[in-house]
Design a protein around this motif. Structure first.
Motif, PDB file in Angstrom:
ATOM      1  N   ASP A   7       0.846  -1.189   0.000  1.00 14.70           N
ATOM      2  CA  ASP A   7       0.000   0.000   0.000  1.00 14.70           C
ATOM      3  C   ASP A   7       0.881   1.238   0.000  1.00 14.70           C
ATOM      4  N   ASP A   8       0.319   2.336  -0.440  1.00 13.05           N
ATOM      5  CA  ASP A   8       1.021   3.608  -0.523  1.00 13.05           C
ATOM      6  C   ASP A   8       2.295   3.488  -1.354  1.00 13.05           C
ATOM      7  N   VAL A   9       2.128   2.920  -2.549  1.00 15.93           N
ATOM      8  CA  VAL A   9       3.223   2.752  -3.507  1.00 15.93           C
ATOM      9  C   VAL A   9       2.899   3.592  -4.739  1.00 15.93           C
ATOM     10  N   ILE A  10       3.864   4.401  -5.143  1.00 11.91           N
ATOM     11  CA  ILE A  10       3.714   5.226  -6.337  1.00 11.91           C
ATOM     12  C   ILE A  10       4.530   4.599  -7.463  1.00 11.91           C
ATOM     13  N   LEU A  11       3.855   4.277  -8.564  1.00 10.08           N
ATOM     14  CA  LEU A  11       4.481   3.751  -9.769  1.00 10.08           C
ATOM     15  C   LEU A  11       4.743   4.938 -10.688  1.00 10.08           C
ATOM     16  N   TYR A  12       5.989   5.073 -11.152  1.00  6.23           N
ATOM     17  CA  TYR A  12       6.333   6.223 -11.985  1.00  6.23           C
ATOM     18  C   TYR A  12       7.310   5.818 -13.084  1.00  6.23           C
ATOM     19  N   THR A  31       6.634  13.692   5.297  1.00  2.00           N
ATOM     20  CA  THR A  31       7.417  13.622   6.533  1.00  2.00           C
ATOM     21  C   THR A  31       7.194  12.316   7.293  1.00  2.00           C
ATOM     22  N   ALA A  32       6.052  11.693   7.104  1.00  2.00           N
ATOM     23  CA  ALA A  32       5.773  10.411   7.762  1.00  2.00           C
ATOM     24  C   ALA A  32       6.416   9.238   7.005  1.00  2.00           C
ATOM     25  N   LYS A  33       7.000   9.540   5.847  1.00  5.36           N
ATOM     26  CA  LYS A  33       7.607   8.503   4.994  1.00  5.36           C
ATOM     27  C   LYS A  33       6.610   7.381   4.682  1.00  5.36           C
ATOM     28  N   ARG A  34       5.395   7.807   4.423  1.00  3.17           N
ATOM     29  CA  ARG A  34       4.294   6.888   4.126  1.00  3.17           C
ATOM     30  C   ARG A  34       4.456   6.236   2.752  1.00  3.17           C
ATOM     31  N   PHE A  35       4.795   7.058   1.755  1.00  4.54           N
ATOM     32  CA  PHE A  35       4.842   6.561   0.383  1.00  4.54           C
ATOM     33  C   PHE A  35       6.187   5.927   0.055  1.00  4.54           C
ATOM     34  N   ARG A  36       6.078   4.865  -0.752  1.00  3.11           N
ATOM     35  CA  ARG A  36       7.244   4.234  -1.347  1.00  3.11           C
ATOM     36  C   ARG A  36       7.088   4.361  -2.852  1.00  3.11           C
ATOM     37  N   PHE A  37       8.149   4.130  -3.569  1.00  3.24           N
ATOM     38  CA  PHE A  37       8.168   4.422  -4.997  1.00  3.24           C
ATOM     39  C   PHE A  37       8.734   3.238  -5.764  1.00  3.24           C
ATOM     40  N   THR A  38       8.224   3.040  -6.977  1.00  7.65           N
ATOM     41  CA  THR A  38       8.788   2.000  -7.839  1.00  7.65           C
ATOM     42  C   THR A  38       8.762   2.485  -9.282  1.00  7.65           C
ATOM     43  N   PRO A  39       9.930   2.478  -9.928  1.00  6.92           N
ATOM     44  CA  PRO A  39       9.948   2.871 -11.338  1.00  6.92           C
ATOM     45  C   PRO A  39       9.360   1.756 -12.199  1.00  6.92           C
ATOM     46  N   THR A  79      -4.697  12.178  -5.149  1.00  5.82           N
ATOM     47  CA  THR A  79      -4.708  11.291  -3.982  1.00  5.82           C
ATOM     48  C   THR A  79      -3.408  11.430  -3.205  1.00  5.82           C
ATOM     49  N   VAL A  80      -2.289  11.418  -3.916  1.00  4.93           N
ATOM     50  CA  VAL A  80      -0.988  11.558  -3.249  1.00  4.93           C
ATOM     51  C   VAL A  80      -0.888  12.913  -2.567  1.00  4.93           C
ATOM     52  N   LEU A  81      -1.151  13.977  -3.313  1.00 11.48           N
ATOM     53  CA  LEU A  81      -1.035  15.325  -2.737  1.00 11.48           C
ATOM     54  C   LEU A  81      -1.921  15.492  -1.514  1.00 11.48           C
ATOM     55  N   SER A  82      -3.123  14.956  -1.573  1.00  9.46           N
ATOM     56  CA  SER A  82      -4.072  15.131  -0.459  1.00  9.46           C
ATOM     57  C   SER A  82      -3.627  14.423   0.817  1.00  9.46           C
ATOM     58  N   GLN A  83      -2.659  13.509   0.697  1.00 11.73           N
ATOM     59  CA  GLN A  83      -2.137  12.792   1.864  1.00 11.73           C
ATOM     60  C   GLN A  83      -0.929  13.481   2.495  1.00 11.73           C
ATOM     61  N   LEU A  84      -0.415  14.511   1.833  1.00  9.53           N
ATOM     62  CA  LEU A  84       0.764  15.212   2.328  1.00  9.53           C
ATOM     63  C   LEU A  84       0.348  16.344   3.266  1.00  9.53           C
ATOM     64  N   ARG A  85       1.111  16.517   4.319  1.00 13.89           N
ATOM     65  CA  ARG A  85       0.820  17.559   5.293  1.00 13.89           C
ATOM     66  C   ARG A  85       0.817  18.928   4.617  1.00 13.89           C
ATOM     67  N   GLY A  86      -0.273  19.665   4.831  1.00  9.56           N
ATOM     68  CA  GLY A  86      -0.400  20.994   4.258  1.00  9.56           C
ATOM     69  C   GLY A  86      -0.970  21.025   2.847  1.00  9.56           C
ATOM     70  N   TRP A  87      -1.211  19.872   2.279  1.00 11.10           N
ATOM     71  CA  TRP A  87      -1.711  19.800   0.900  1.00 11.10           C
ATOM     72  C   TRP A  87      -3.132  19.248   0.822  1.00 11.10           C
ATOM     73  N   ASN A  88      -3.815  19.081   1.949  1.00 13.24           N
ATOM     74  CA  ASN A  88      -5.166  18.499   1.895  1.00 13.24           C
ATOM     75  C   ASN A  88      -6.154  19.389   1.151  1.00 13.24           C
ATOM     76  N   TRP A  89      -5.811  20.667   0.930  1.00  9.40           N
ATOM     77  CA  TRP A  89      -6.670  21.571   0.175  1.00  9.40           C
ATOM     78  C   TRP A  89      -6.896  21.090  -1.261  1.00  9.40           C
ATOM     79  N   VAL A  90      -5.988  20.254  -1.793  1.00 10.61           N
ATOM     80  CA  VAL A  90      -6.151  19.792  -3.176  1.00 10.61           C
ATOM     81  C   VAL A  90      -7.362  18.879  -3.334  1.00 10.61           C
TER      82      VAL A  90
END
Length: 135
Positions: A7-12, A31-39, A79-90
């Motif tokens: 969960d919380d994996v970004i494919l890019y 800051t919570a290091k919630r997301f992980r990434f995979t190319p 979805t990603v932006l809305s999970q980041l601190r200070g970005w829930n306005w998106v």
């Protein structure tokens, strides 16, 4: 689709300069290091891409696994932006009709190499970010 085990994996797209900057942008604000990434160029990323019907050889979207669901195109970015601190306005941008949001997303995605450039090989993150990359 059954729930994906991660969960919380970004494919890019790891050779896309814009996409790689997106990963660094998210990592710096997560800051919570919630997301992980995979190319998509990695074995794990290619497997995810095929599962979500994204062509690993010509990815036209990023994707994010969040809450056991997959989100693509503008839904993924918001979805990603809305999970980041200070970005829930998106979250307010979800009110914009999805066809319009995805049209703009696809326009940028289709032209990303021409506008932003492309790496010769998948970008290599620094050691701190590397710990959050799934391959």
């Amino acid at each position: 689709m059954s729930k994906w085990p991660d969960d919380d994996v970004i494919l890019y797209d790891g050779v896309c300069i814009f996409c790689s900057r997106w990963v660094r942008f998210v990592a710096a604000r997560d800051t919570a290091k919630r997301f992980r990434f995979t190319p998509v160029q990695s074995e794990y990323g290619a497997r995810l891409a095929r599962t979500f019907e994204i062509d690993p050889e010509d990815p036209d979207t990023n994707a994010v696994l969040h809450g056991g669901e997959v989100f693509m195109k503008s839904d993924a970015a918001l979805t990603v932006l809305s999970q980041l601190r200070g970005w829930n306005w998106v979250r307010a941008l979800f009110a914009v009709p999805k066809p319009l949001r995805d049209f703009v997303y696809s326009l940028v995605a289709h032209n990303r190499y021409r506008i932003f450039g492309k790496y010769d090989a998948c970008f290599v993150p620094d050691a701190e970010l590397r710990a959050r990359v799934l391959e």
